[in-house]
Design a protein around this motif. Sequence first.
Motif, PDB file in Angstrom:
ATOM      1  N   TYR A   1       0.918  -1.269   0.121  1.00  0.00           N
ATOM      2  CA  TYR A   1      -0.139  -0.105   0.075  1.00  0.00           C
ATOM      3  C   TYR A   1       0.905   1.195  -0.186  1.00  0.00           C
ATOM      4  O   TYR A   1       2.042   1.071   0.534  1.00  0.00           O
ATOM      5  N   HIS A   2       0.229   2.242  -0.297  1.00  0.00           N
ATOM      6  CA  HIS A   2       0.878   3.692  -0.445  1.00  0.00           C
ATOM      7  C   HIS A   2       1.161   4.248   0.948  1.00  0.00           C
ATOM      8  O   HIS A   2       0.375   4.342   1.740  1.00  0.00           O
ATOM      9  N   THR A   3       2.615   4.467   1.245  1.00  0.00           N
ATOM     10  CA  THR A   3       2.896   5.034   2.572  1.00  0.00           C
ATOM     11  C   THR A   3       2.896   6.474   2.665  1.00  0.00           C
ATOM     12  O   THR A   3       3.565   6.955   3.751  1.00  0.00           O
ATOM     13  N   GLY A   4       2.631   7.121   1.509  1.00  0.00           N
ATOM     14  CA  GLY A   4       2.769   8.625   1.718  1.00  0.00           C
ATOM     15  C   GLY A   4       1.894   9.359   1.056  1.00  0.00           C
ATOM     16  O   GLY A   4       0.903   8.921   0.614  1.00  0.00           O
ATOM     17  N   LEU A   5       2.303  10.636   0.608  1.00  0.00           N
ATOM     18  CA  LEU A   5       1.473  11.451  -0.105  1.00  0.00           C
ATOM     19  C   LEU A   5       2.054  12.053  -1.355  1.00  0.00           C
ATOM     20  O   LEU A   5       3.103  12.662  -1.153  1.00  0.00           O
ATOM     21  N   ASP A   6       1.591  11.849  -2.535  1.00  0.00           N
ATOM     22  CA  ASP A   6       2.393  12.375  -3.622  1.00  0.00           C
ATOM     23  C   ASP A   6       1.837  13.661  -4.201  1.00  0.00           C
ATOM     24  O   ASP A   6       0.763  13.840  -4.589  1.00  0.00           O
ATOM     25  N   PHE A   7       2.925  14.708  -4.394  1.00  0.00           N
ATOM     26  CA  PHE A   7       2.600  16.040  -4.913  1.00  0.00           C
ATOM     27  C   PHE A   7       3.269  15.939  -6.377  1.00  0.00           C
ATOM     28  O   PHE A   7       4.430  16.048  -6.578  1.00  0.00           O
ATOM     29  N   ALA A   8       2.634  15.809  -7.341  1.00  0.00           N
ATOM     30  CA  ALA A   8       3.035  15.607  -8.854  1.00  0.00           C
ATOM     31  C   ALA A   8       3.212  17.204  -9.163  1.00  0.00           C
ATOM     32  O   ALA A   8       2.396  17.786  -9.046  1.00  0.00           O
ATOM     33  N   ALA A   9       4.491  17.287  -9.556  1.00  0.00           N
ATOM     34  CA  ALA A   9       4.820  18.699 -10.440  1.00  0.00           C
ATOM     35  C   ALA A   9       5.908  18.297 -11.385  1.00  0.00           C
ATOM     36  O   ALA A   9       6.749  17.484 -11.406  1.00  0.00           O
ATOM     37  N   PRO A  10       6.197  19.443 -12.222  1.00  0.00           N
ATOM     38  CA  PRO A  10       7.244  19.209 -13.406  1.00  0.00           C
ATOM     39  C   PRO A  10       8.601  19.071 -12.530  1.00  0.00           C
ATOM     40  O   PRO A  10       8.872  19.665 -11.460  1.00  0.00           O
ATOM     41  N   THR A  11       9.315  18.349 -13.200  1.00  0.00           N
ATOM     42  CA  THR A  11      10.792  18.109 -12.716  1.00  0.00           C
ATOM     43  C   THR A  11      11.354  19.484 -12.621  1.00  0.00           C
ATOM     44  O   THR A  11      11.475  20.412 -13.537  1.00  0.00           O
ATOM     45  N   GLY A  12      12.129  19.826 -11.493  1.00  0.00           N
ATOM     46  CA  GLY A  12      12.987  20.875 -11.151  1.00  0.00           C
ATOM     47  C   GLY A  12      12.111  21.649 -10.345  1.00  0.00           C
ATOM     48  O   GLY A  12      12.550  22.808  -9.759  1.00  0.00           O
ATOM     49  N   THR A  13      10.647  21.463  -9.998  1.00  0.00           N
ATOM     50  CA  THR A  13      10.099  22.260  -9.344  1.00  0.00           C
ATOM     51  C   THR A  13      10.495  22.445  -7.729  1.00  0.00           C
ATOM     52  O   THR A  13      11.252  21.096  -7.125  1.00  0.00           O
ATOM     53  N   LEU A  14      10.751  23.485  -7.145  1.00  0.00           N
ATOM     54  CA  LEU A  14      11.502  23.743  -6.053  1.00  0.00           C
ATOM     55  C   LEU A  14      10.804  22.938  -4.634  1.00  0.00           C
ATOM     56  O   LEU A  14       9.526  22.941  -4.507  1.00  0.00           O
ATOM     57  N   ILE A  15      11.463  22.207  -3.803  1.00  0.00           N
ATOM     58  CA  ILE A  15      11.020  21.756  -2.771  1.00  0.00           C
ATOM     59  C   ILE A  15      11.405  22.368  -1.503  1.00  0.00           C
ATOM     60  O   ILE A  15      12.890  22.683  -1.186  1.00  0.00           O
ATOM     61  N   LYS A  16      10.609  22.829  -0.626  1.00  0.00           N
ATOM     62  CA  LYS A  16      10.978  23.577   0.463  1.00  0.00           C
ATOM     63  C   LYS A  16      10.711  23.107   1.820  1.00  0.00           C
ATOM     64  O   LYS A  16       9.996  21.994   2.006  1.00  0.00           O
TER      65      LYS A  16
END
Length: 335
Positions: free
Chosen positions: A228-243
């Motif tokens: 089963y999925h163990t997290g939460l997926d935020f789909a975004a274009p490659t290179g989008t900043l993660i803070k």
Amino acid sequence: MASDRPAPEAPLVYGGHRPDEGPWEEWNPSAETLRPHRGRHRVGRQRGGGLARSSTVLGVGVIAAVGAGGMASAHTGKPPVSISLPDLPSVGSLLHDAPAATPKGSADALSSVGVTSADTADGASDAGEALRNRIMAQADAQQVQLDGTSQATVEAAVAQQADDAAAKAEQAAAKKAAGAKQAAEAAAKKKAEAAHLAELAKQYQLPVVSYTLTGTFGQAGTMWASGYHTGLDFAAPTGTLIKAIHSGTVTEAGWAGSYGYRTIITLDDGTELWFCHQSSISVSVGQKVGTGDVIGRVGATGNVTGPHLHLEVHLNGSSTASDPMTWLRGKGLNP
């Protein structure tokens, strides 16, 4: 009234003397010699009527005594009234013309026998009326008592209804007050929580500004080793900043197999935040970061089908992941 029957002549006595010639012998009357006429109630007069008058008075006295006693017993229900009878004349008076003695009995009328002074005060003139007055007085007393009992019952019922109504009103008021208090407390709690979350929201922020949620916690599938999925997926274009979501310390930064490039930030309370599938990492282990600091970029490294940020939350450093959605909302964030 018919006249008295003439007294029979005295019989002859032995010796040949007639009654008017003497000598006289004493004559005692008997039932045979004093037998009345058929249908009559008076005896024949003997020698001036002394015996007739006395017998008549005796008969009337007896009838009066019997009648008065019966009436008193029938109408009053009291013990028989003692009736005085006239004294009988002496034998000598029966043989002479002595005047009849005056009866010494009561002079009251038969209809007044058994009438008390209280009855007379109430206006009763005879035993029947006195009995009727007593019955009516008893009935009135019983009715007054019944009316008093009924009134007391009605008053008691009204008082009970008033008490019940007051108790219900008091209960309703108490329940309403309790409800209002609970509602006020709930509103105050909600307001305080909102204020707290608002304050927390200033300290926390979402890792990606522009994204689409493509996977939530607990989804079943063969793509994940745990099933089963163990997290939460935020789909975004490659290179989008993660803070950084919150201030903490970088405890891991590098390759992590199926997770691709991964960065772990440990918060002050021990919670670990995993940022996975990055295309690049911008921090190093031991580095202190603050809320909103850039820590890497969105990528598609590891076991993925497209570029996205896979976020996991491990409370108190546990190896088992918790739902990130719940944790983020608890911090005032709404993905």
